[in-house]
Design an enzyme around this catalytic site. Structure first.
Site, mmCIF file in Angstrom:
data_model
loop_
_atom_site.group_PDB
_atom_site.id
_atom_site.type_symbol
_atom_site.label_atom_id
_atom_site.label_comp_id
_atom_site.label_asym_id
_atom_site.label_seq_id
_atom_site.Cartn_x
_atom_site.Cartn_y
_atom_site.Cartn_z
ATOM 1 N N CYS A 78 -5.966 -27.815 12.375
ATOM 2 C CA CYS A 78 -7.143 -28.677 12.511
ATOM 3 C C CYS A 78 -6.800 -30.147 12.318
ATOM 4 O O CYS A 78 -7.486 -31.025 12.866
ATOM 5 C CB CYS A 78 -8.221 -28.253 11.519
ATOM 6 S SG CYS A 78 -8.973 -26.656 11.932
ATOM 7 N N ASP A 98 -8.359 -7.528 1.589
ATOM 8 C CA ASP A 98 -7.336 -7.725 2.610
ATOM 9 C C ASP A 98 -7.873 -7.255 3.936
ATOM 10 O O ASP A 98 -8.748 -6.378 4.000
ATOM 11 C CB ASP A 98 -6.060 -6.949 2.277
ATOM 12 C CG ASP A 98 -6.188 -5.474 2.658
ATOM 13 O OD1 ASP A 98 -5.660 -5.085 3.716
ATOM 14 O OD2 ASP A 98 -6.836 -4.715 1.910
ATOM 15 N N HIS A 119 -4.957 -21.340 11.085
ATOM 16 C CA HIS A 119 -6.348 -21.726 10.815
ATOM 17 C C HIS A 119 -7.168 -20.558 10.285
ATOM 18 O O HIS A 119 -7.907 -20.700 9.298
ATOM 19 C CB HIS A 119 -7.023 -22.280 12.063
ATOM 20 C CG HIS A 119 -8.502 -22.411 11.875
ATOM 21 N ND1 HIS A 119 -9.068 -23.422 11.131
ATOM 22 C CD2 HIS A 119 -9.538 -21.616 12.293
ATOM 23 C CE1 HIS A 119 -10.380 -23.260 11.094
ATOM 24 N NE2 HIS A 119 -10.688 -22.174 11.785
ATOM 25 N N ASP A 123 0.842 -1.188 0.000
ATOM 26 C CA ASP A 123 0.000 0.000 0.000
ATOM 27 C C ASP A 123 0.880 1.242 0.000
ATOM 28 O O ASP A 123 2.098 1.159 0.132
ATOM 29 C CB ASP A 123 -0.978 -0.006 1.173
ATOM 30 C CG ASP A 123 -0.283 0.006 2.527
ATOM 31 O OD1 ASP A 123 0.922 0.308 2.567
ATOM 32 O OD2 ASP A 123 -0.940 -0.294 3.526
ATOM 33 N N CYS A 159 -6.295 -27.444 7.316
ATOM 34 C CA CYS A 159 -5.090 -26.752 7.778
ATOM 35 C C CYS A 159 -4.316 -27.587 8.796
ATOM 36 O O CYS A 159 -4.849 -28.512 9.411
ATOM 37 C CB CYS A 159 -5.436 -25.381 8.368
ATOM 38 S SG CYS A 159 -6.066 -25.406 10.063
ATOM 39 N N CYS A 175 -11.768 -28.622 7.941
ATOM 40 C CA CYS A 175 -10.654 -27.754 7.548
ATOM 41 C C CYS A 175 -9.375 -28.572 7.356
ATOM 42 O O CYS A 175 -8.995 -29.363 8.225
ATOM 43 C CB CYS A 175 -10.429 -26.680 8.610
ATOM 44 S SG CYS A 175 -9.074 -25.546 8.219
#
Length: 369
Positions: free
Chosen positions: A310, A267, A336, A94, A307, A305
């Site tokens: 998890c 974002d 997660h 940015d 990930c 999930c």
């Protein structure tokens, strides 16, 4: 800008939602997509390898903060922000505008730029559109943002109109200062809650034929329904053949409704910030893992999930780490939460291709009131 292109591959028949691919020098970004925030060239508590496993494709870094520490010269000598943080996929920086304008008691604004006192060492810093672009050119991200004036919520129309005009003037100076063809410069639509100012800003920015466009100034204190009204009215006006980026938004309903309006990229600091406060995102809800009900809950956080968290740890273990103030808790929850938001936008993308977006995400399409 031959290194950049955007292709829309599928559209929703019932809304303006679309699925596309944004091509950059460091790879593709499949849209719609949530982008994790890595302010100081790192996503808090998560390694680049862990971040890649979440499914993240594009990561943000902050021009203002990297200018203050370690300085863009050091990042440039390291080979640019990608090499500096060991992230090989697309990146966005940015302009620093939002951070500078949030220093309301430490800065002064003129048509030339902004002068502010560094919160790190008290040094006076003068940031102009040209200087912002120079810093971002040195950092070397794929996408860089124009320097804009972000008016705070609650100011009158005259102040917002002046900031919108100044943002356009600064954008033209950013274009003149931009010196790298391997970086796409995105313009930012300002205009506060005034839809006519937003529409006029879009018209002026579209005439400049930039590689991409963002809606800014919608996460600076406005009520959710005001943000929604601005996004719904402004997004369809943006050029269809360019990527559209909604800055600072990352809640489920805000993203779904923005996608329905035609938005592509998002974002927000939500996933890592919630993790640092002991909360997990599960199915659209926020769970405080410090609650007593999780102390003896030996199931995974979310069985659906994929990930690392998890697949390997229980709710009870996460609760224990948080109660013990172990730093590992923040890493596991961040992994997660980022995965959850990335997967959420991936599911939306699949639904657009399958023609089921409106049906599958009906609960999130309810107007924000």
């Amino acid at each position: 800008m031959s290194n950049f292109s955007f292709q829309c591959q599928a559209r929703c028949c019932d809304t303006h939602a679309r699925a596309g691919t944004f091509y950059t020098p460091h790879g593709i970004v499949e849209t719609p997509r949530f982008m994790p925030v890595g302010t100081l060239a790192n996503v808090k508590t998560v390694t680049p390898a862990q971040l890649k496993e979440t499914g993240a494709q594009m990561v943000l870094a902050n021009t203002y903060h990297l200018h203050l520490q370690p300085g863009e010269d050091i990042v440039e000598r390291a080979g640019g922000v990608h090499r500096f943080m060991n992230w090989s996929q697309p990146m966005l920086t940015d302009s620093g505008g939002f951070q500078v304008f949030s220093l309301s008691e430490m800065r002064s604004i003129s048509d030339e730029g902004v002068t502010f006192r560094s919160p790190r060492d008290g040094q006076m810093i003068h940031l102009t559109p040209e200087r912002s672009i120079q810093i971002q050119n040195a950092l070397g991200a794929d996408v860089i943002m124009a320097f804009d004036e972000c008016p705070p919520s609650g100011v009158g129309r005259d102040a917002v109109e002046k900031a919108t005009d100044r943002t356009y003037d600064w954008l033209k100076r950013c274009i003149q200062a931009h010196g790298r063809s391997d970086q796409a410069l995105f313009g930012i639509v300002q205009g506060g809650e005034y839809l006519d100012l937003r529409a006029e800003a879009v018209r002026m920015l579209a005439d400049l034929d930039l590689p991409g466009y963002a809606i800014g100034g919608v996460s600076v204190g406005e009520a959710p329904e005001v943000i929604d009204r601005v996004v719904q009215a402004t997004t369809p006006l943006l050029p269809e053949n360019k990527p559209r980026y909604l800055m600072g938004v990352g809640t489920y309903r805000e993203m779904v409704r923005a996608i329905a309006a035609g938005m592509d990229l998002f974002d927000c600091v939500i996933p890592t910030r919630l993790a640092r406060h002991g909360s997990a995102l599960v199915g659209g809800d926020r769970w405080n893992l410090k609650n007593a009900r999780f102390r003896e809950d030996f199931t995974s956080l979310d069985e659906s999930c994929p990930c690392y968290t998890c697949q390997n740890f229980s709710r009870a273990y996460l609760s224990h780490l948080l109660r013990s103030q172990e730093l590992l808790a923040y890493t596991l929850l961040s992994i997660h939460n980022i995965t959850e938001l990335v997967r959420f936008t991936q599911r939306i993308r699949s639904a657009i291709f399958n023609g089921t977006f409106k049906q599958e995400f009906a609960q999130w399409l309810v107007p924000i009131e």
